[in-house]
Design a protein around this motif. Structure first.
Motif, PDB file in Angstrom:
ATOM      1  N   PRO A 199      38.374  39.375  37.481  1.00  0.00           N
ATOM      2  CA  PRO A 199      38.152  40.560  38.314  1.00  0.00           C
ATOM      3  C   PRO A 199      36.675  40.656  38.706  1.00  0.00           C
ATOM      4  O   PRO A 199      35.796  40.372  37.885  1.00  0.00           O
ATOM      5  N   GLY A 200      36.414  41.019  39.952  1.00  0.00           N
ATOM      6  CA  GLY A 200      35.028  41.179  40.388  1.00  0.00           C
ATOM      7  C   GLY A 200      34.242  39.885  40.423  1.00  0.00           C
ATOM      8  O   GLY A 200      33.017  39.891  40.256  1.00  0.00           O
ATOM      9  N   ILE A 201      34.932  38.772  40.654  1.00  0.00           N
ATOM     10  CA  ILE A 201      34.243  37.482  40.639  1.00  0.00           C
ATOM     11  C   ILE A 201      33.225  37.395  41.785  1.00  0.00           C
ATOM     12  O   ILE A 201      33.484  37.858  42.899  1.00  0.00           O
ATOM     13  N   ILE A 202      32.065  36.830  41.486  1.00  0.00           N
ATOM     14  CA  ILE A 202      31.025  36.605  42.497  1.00  0.00           C
ATOM     15  C   ILE A 202      31.253  35.214  43.088  1.00  0.00           C
ATOM     16  O   ILE A 202      31.228  34.225  42.352  1.00  0.00           O
ATOM     17  N   PRO A 203      31.520  35.102  44.399  1.00  0.00           N
ATOM     18  CA  PRO A 203      31.759  33.777  44.986  1.00  0.00           C
ATOM     19  C   PRO A 203      30.463  32.970  45.127  1.00  0.00           C
ATOM     20  O   PRO A 203      29.374  33.486  44.860  1.00  0.00           O
ATOM     21  N   TRP A 223      34.868  31.057  41.012  1.00  0.00           N
ATOM     22  CA  TRP A 223      36.315  31.320  40.910  1.00  0.00           C
ATOM     23  C   TRP A 223      36.635  31.737  39.467  1.00  0.00           C
ATOM     24  O   TRP A 223      37.216  32.787  39.226  1.00  0.00           O
ATOM     25  N   ASP A 224      36.196  30.874  38.488  1.00  0.00           N
ATOM     26  CA  ASP A 224      36.353  31.229  37.074  1.00  0.00           C
ATOM     27  C   ASP A 224      35.084  31.854  36.523  1.00  0.00           C
ATOM     28  O   ASP A 224      35.125  32.693  35.637  1.00  0.00           O
ATOM     29  N   ARG A 225      33.933  31.341  37.009  1.00  0.00           N
ATOM     30  CA  ARG A 225      32.666  31.914  36.547  1.00  0.00           C
ATOM     31  C   ARG A 225      31.854  32.318  37.776  1.00  0.00           C
ATOM     32  O   ARG A 225      31.998  31.731  38.841  1.00  0.00           O
ATOM     33  N   ASP A 226      30.996  33.335  37.577  1.00  0.00           N
ATOM     34  CA  ASP A 226      30.294  33.906  38.719  1.00  0.00           C
ATOM     35  C   ASP A 226      29.453  32.863  39.442  1.00  0.00           C
ATOM     36  O   ASP A 226      28.818  31.998  38.815  1.00  0.00           O
ATOM     37  N   GLY A 227      29.452  32.969  40.765  1.00  0.00           N
ATOM     38  CA  GLY A 227      28.739  32.030  41.603  1.00  0.00           C
ATOM     39  C   GLY A 227      27.459  32.604  42.179  1.00  0.00           C
ATOM     40  O   GLY A 227      26.880  33.545  41.631  1.00  0.00           O
TER      41      GLY A 227
END
Ligand SMILES: [Zn+2]
Ligand SMILES: [Zn+2]
Length: 333
Positions: free
Chosen positions: A58-62, A117-121
């Motif tokens: 939730p709220g992932i940073i692309p 996608w899995d970890r913030d970008g």
């Protein structure tokens, strides 16, 4: 820090990305913290924002074409120095133990983690990366030039090898965005002639400027039978068409992570005579290292369009509407 994250996925016109303040991340064991200088905008970010790829957090940073400067080392991290320029790409981690990892196919790992996608970008002022999955960036590239190399470039390079272009062969390219315009340059450098099919007039102009032998509309037939083709456009109906354009024994590689449905394929005219249809799935770190060496040797000329960080949503809308020629790059300062 300032960041963009995925709120409620949906069409970009409805503003699925949210801009605001997030706590600074801190590097875990084996990770480094980067001050983000630039982050490229990839079509995968669009698929994530629009929900074609369901967010895994939730709220992932692309953002997985990140160029930044190391500002803090996590426990045990020793590969980079403070102040060093580092690149962060799509492949953020692999298990190292599954049958695919053990046979040098970590792109097929059964439990991979992906940046943005899995970890913030990197649509943010700061990002952390597992140092084993970060890249040193050749000095010949500016930050802005380097950003699209990190996904568009690496995936295009893997697609090129999956398409098995023979020496001096004829390569068809369907869709001519960030990834395609880099792969085309590598192919031509290696002696291939390149035939581009794309609906964007601007992109056709760029293709010819880079040395393509032909640039036609999306559903035009190339003037010669193709030895190989790469489908970069996420458009399934182009698959049978691209297969028909192949010569006997030719190979079509589909480069995207998402593709609309493929219409029925006619065996006799589209697959028989040993035509091959293959997908391209992520990349290994070895692909990435090799590509960055090749890119610096040629050297590749990435065509980029700068955006301010605050304009990330606009960049995605422009990408969705085919208004970007080359690759969009967000600047954080
Ligand atoms: Zn694995
Ligand atoms: Zn990407």
């Amino acid at each position: 820090m300032r960041a963009w994250w995925v709120g409620k996925p949906g069409p970009v016109a409805g503003h699925p990305l949210v801009f605001g303040e997030r706590p600074d991340p801190s590097p875990g064991p084996g990770e480094v913290l980067l001050d983000v200088r630039v982050c490229g905008v990839c079509r995968t970010d669009l698929h994530l924002a629009e929900g074609d790829l369901p967010p895994r957090q939730p709220g992932i940073i692309p953002g997985h074409e990140v160029v930044g400067e190391v500002v803090e080392l996590g426990e045990g991290a020793a590969r980079f120095r403070i102040g060093e320029r580092v690149g962060v790409a799509w492949l953020g981690g692999t298990c190292g133990r599954c049958r695919f990892c053990l046979r040098s196919q970590e792109n097929l790992c059964l439990s991979p983690t992906f940046t943005g996608w899995d970890r913030d970008g990197g649509y943010a002022d700061r990002v952390t990366v597992n140092e084993d999955y970060a890249y040193r960036i050749p000095e010949v590239f500016s930050d802005e030039q380097a950003a699209p190399l990190l996904c568009a470039g690496i995936i295009g390079y893997r697609a090129l090898s999956r398409a098995q272009v023979p020496d001096g062969g004829r390569l068809g390219i369907y869709g001519f965005g960030g990834s395609a315009h880099l792969a085309a340059q590598v192919a031509m450098h290696r002696g291939a002639s390149v035939y581009v099919m794309t609906r964007s007039e601007e992109a056709r102009r760029l293709a010819l400027e880079l040395g393509a032998a032909f640039a036609g509309d999306a559903d035009d037939e190339p003037p010669v039978p193709l030895d190989s083709a790469i489908l970069f456009a996420p458009v399934g109906w182009l698959v049978p068409q691209a297969l028909r354009a192949l010569d006997r024994g030719g190979t079509l590689a589909v480069a995207g992570i998402h593709l609309s449905d493929i219409p029925p394929i006619h065996y006799g005219s589209e697959l028989f005579q040993e035509r091959q249809l293959r997908s391209v799935t992520a990349n290994t770190r070895a692909d990435g290292e090799e590509f960055l060496r090749v890119a610096a040797d040629i050297p590749l000329r990435p065509t980029t369009v700068p955006y301010r960080m605050e304009a990330a949503a606009q960049a995605l809308q422009d990408l969705a509407a085919d208004r970007i020629t080359g690759a969009a790059v967000l600047h954080m300062d």
